[in-house]
Design a protein around this motif. Structure first.
Motif, short mmCIF file in Angstrom:
data_model
loop_
_atom_site.label_atom_id
_atom_site.label_comp_id
_atom_site.label_asym_id
_atom_site.label_seq_id
_atom_site.Cartn_x
_atom_site.Cartn_y
_atom_site.Cartn_z
N LYS A 17 0.83 -1.21 0.00
CA LYS A 17 0.00 0.00 0.00
C LYS A 17 0.87 1.26 0.00
O LYS A 17 0.55 2.25 -0.67
CB LYS A 17 -0.91 -0.02 1.23
CG LYS A 17 -1.78 1.21 1.41
CD LYS A 17 -2.62 1.07 2.68
CE LYS A 17 -3.45 2.32 2.93
NZ LYS A 17 -4.26 2.20 4.17
N LEU A 30 4.14 1.32 -0.94
CA LEU A 30 5.25 1.19 -1.90
C LEU A 30 6.60 1.35 -1.20
O LEU A 30 7.52 1.99 -1.71
CB LEU A 30 5.12 2.21 -3.03
CG LEU A 30 3.79 2.26 -3.78
CD1 LEU A 30 3.87 3.27 -4.92
CD2 LEU A 30 3.40 0.89 -4.32
N VAL A 50 -0.73 -3.03 -3.08
CA VAL A 50 -0.55 -2.07 -4.18
C VAL A 50 -1.88 -1.79 -4.86
O VAL A 50 -2.26 -0.63 -5.09
CB VAL A 50 0.47 -2.61 -5.21
CG1 VAL A 50 0.47 -1.75 -6.46
CG2 VAL A 50 1.87 -2.66 -4.60
N GLN A 88 -4.15 1.62 -5.06
CA GLN A 88 -4.34 2.14 -6.41
C GLN A 88 -5.82 2.42 -6.67
O GLN A 88 -6.19 3.46 -7.22
CB GLN A 88 -3.81 1.10 -7.40
CG GLN A 88 -3.47 1.63 -8.78
CD GLN A 88 -2.74 0.58 -9.59
OE1 GLN A 88 -2.87 -0.62 -9.32
NE2 GLN A 88 -1.98 1.00 -10.57
N PHE A 120 2.36 3.01 -8.80
CA PHE A 120 1.62 1.79 -8.53
C PHE A 120 1.63 0.87 -9.75
O PHE A 120 1.70 -0.36 -9.61
CB PHE A 120 0.19 2.13 -8.10
CG PHE A 120 0.12 2.86 -6.79
CD1 PHE A 120 0.00 2.16 -5.60
CD2 PHE A 120 0.22 4.23 -6.74
CE1 PHE A 120 -0.04 2.82 -4.38
CE2 PHE A 120 0.19 4.91 -5.53
CZ PHE A 120 0.06 4.20 -4.34
N TRP A 159 5.08 -0.76 -9.85
CA TRP A 159 5.19 -1.84 -8.88
C TRP A 159 4.42 -3.08 -9.36
O TRP A 159 4.92 -4.21 -9.21
CB TRP A 159 4.64 -1.39 -7.52
CG TRP A 159 5.70 -0.85 -6.61
CD1 TRP A 159 6.38 0.31 -6.75
CD2 TRP A 159 6.18 -1.46 -5.40
NE1 TRP A 159 7.27 0.47 -5.71
CE2 TRP A 159 7.17 -0.59 -4.86
CE3 TRP A 159 5.88 -2.63 -4.73
CZ2 TRP A 159 7.86 -0.87 -3.69
CZ3 TRP A 159 6.56 -2.92 -3.54
CH2 TRP A 159 7.53 -2.06 -3.04
N SER A 160 3.23 -2.89 -9.92
CA SER A 160 2.46 -4.03 -10.40
C SER A 160 3.21 -4.76 -11.50
O SER A 160 3.22 -6.00 -11.55
CB SER A 160 1.09 -3.56 -10.92
OG SER A 160 0.29 -3.10 -9.85
#
Length: 377
Positions: free
Chosen positions: A80, A82, A235, A239, A334, A337-338
């Motif tokens: 959440k 990062l 994440v 988002q 986000f 990161w994904s």
């Protein structure tokens, strides 16, 4: 099945959420982007101070001796925010050593629990197109190791790492002391800011005890999938939250864009995707903590995490419009990161193929029951 967290688990989740969210606010993240630092050192120090770095390390080695459920709620909070701290790799590497090589490698586990040494791990070779590029050959003194480990997280900063090595055409886990002169490190930074290093290894000899038993690979893979999926869940949840707030405030044609049916349907799809991932992840960590087999559950969770990350990430970028590609606005992080997490899983196609192979070879309903099909009817 009871999906309620215990009071202790809720307290851990609240502490982690407060720690990460308070530290990783948007102004700090902008500074971090330009810092060039490999790790959020102040946050990692706080993680050690609060014991979050050793939740899954056994108590006899100085850790908390907790399970994947507790680690899951912490990683969800990390995702959440990062937060660039090596929580899951550090303690799962230590937990694996404690489980399979405590008599020979216990000192590394103790150092990991105290925070004296940083551990890393990489099992990407299980899903990588090139396979395992590190090879081991038996010698009189132990094992001769040659080859490459690609993109080891914090490879230039960690003291030791668990990596995959191919021995007699089988994957095994090897403990590497990263201070060895035979290991050449080539540092790099992934798109989402994670510091990594390629390891080029030539002529390294390790003692026999550095090679873990064959069953350690499956044990660690299950927990690695759960850890990565927990990060993706955090994440994706944040988002979605940020995107809902944006479409509720952004106005066009004298209306908030969140009132448009197309936007509403797209956001509804993201909620479905994140809840499917949450259900699969909780099922997986329940089975891990209960000591039940979970090969198909792990593959399904990995696939759902890749799919959720892709779908939610691109919907969020789309409904943000032009501001979604502005690097001074936080939503792009986000998506990065994904994408990074999906690569760590090996991608949705690879996991779906492995799940199909498992279903072809097994006549049990492994996702829901441990019964043969005719018994479950």
């Amino acid at each position: 099945m009871d999906f309620e967290l215990s009071e202790e688990q809720r307290a851990i989740a609240q502490m982690a959420d407060s720690l990460f969210v308070d530290h990783c606010h948007d102004d700090y993240m902008r500074q971090w982007d330009d810092s060039g630092e490999p790790i959020m050192a102040p946050l990692w120090a706080l993680s050690i101070e609060t014991g979050l770095h050793a939740l899954a390390i056994p108590e006899e080695h100085g850790g908390s001796g907790l399970g994947m459920t507790e680690l899951m709620v912490v990683l969800q909070a990390q995702g959440k925010a990062l937060a660039q701290v090596p929580l899951w790799r550090h303690q799962l590497a230590a937990a694996t050593l404690a489980q399979f090589a405590a008599s020979l490698c216990g000192a590394w586990v103790d150092k990991a629990a105290s925070g004296e040494a940083l551990l890393s791990l990489s099992i990407d070779g299980l899903n990588h197109a090139l396979g395992i590029e590190l090879h081991g050959q038996a010698t009189g003194a132990g094992w001769s190791i040659n080859g490459r480990v690609a993109a080891l997280s914090l490879g230039a900063q960690a003291s030791a790492a668990l990596v995959l090595v191919e021995v007699e055409k089988q994957p095994r886990l090897l403990l590497l002391d990263l201070s060895a002169a035979e290991i050449q490190k080539v540092p790099a930074v992934l798109t989402h800011g994670e510091s990594v290093a390629d390891l080029h290894i030539h002529g390294l000899t390790v003692e026999a005890g550095a090679l873990l038993p064959a069953e350690a690979v499956a044990w660690l893979e299950l927990r690695s999938v759960a850890a990565l999926a927990a990060l993706q869940l955090g994440v994706s949840e944040e988002q979605i939250r940020r995107t809902v707030a944006y479409v509720s405030e952004r106005r066009q044609f004298e209306r908030s864009i969140g009132s448009f049916q197309a936007v509403q349907m797209s956001m509804a799809d993201t909620h479905i995707a994140v809840e499917a991932l949450r259900t699969a992840l909780w099922q997986l960590v329940y089975r891990i903590d209960a000591g039940l087999p979970a090969p198909s559950e792990a593959l399904a969770t990995a696939w759902l995490a890749c799919e959720a990350g892709h779908r939610i990430g691109h919907v969020a970028q789309h409904v943000h419009g032009g501001i979604g590609v502005d690097l001074t606005y936080p939503i792009h992080r986000f998506l990065y990161w994904s994408r990074g997490l999906c690569l760590a899983f090996g991608g949705s196609a690879a996991n779906l193929e492995r799940l199909g192979d498992w279903l072809n070879d097994n006549d049990k309903l492994g996702w829901k029951y441990d019964l043969e099909e005719h018994q479950a009817l």
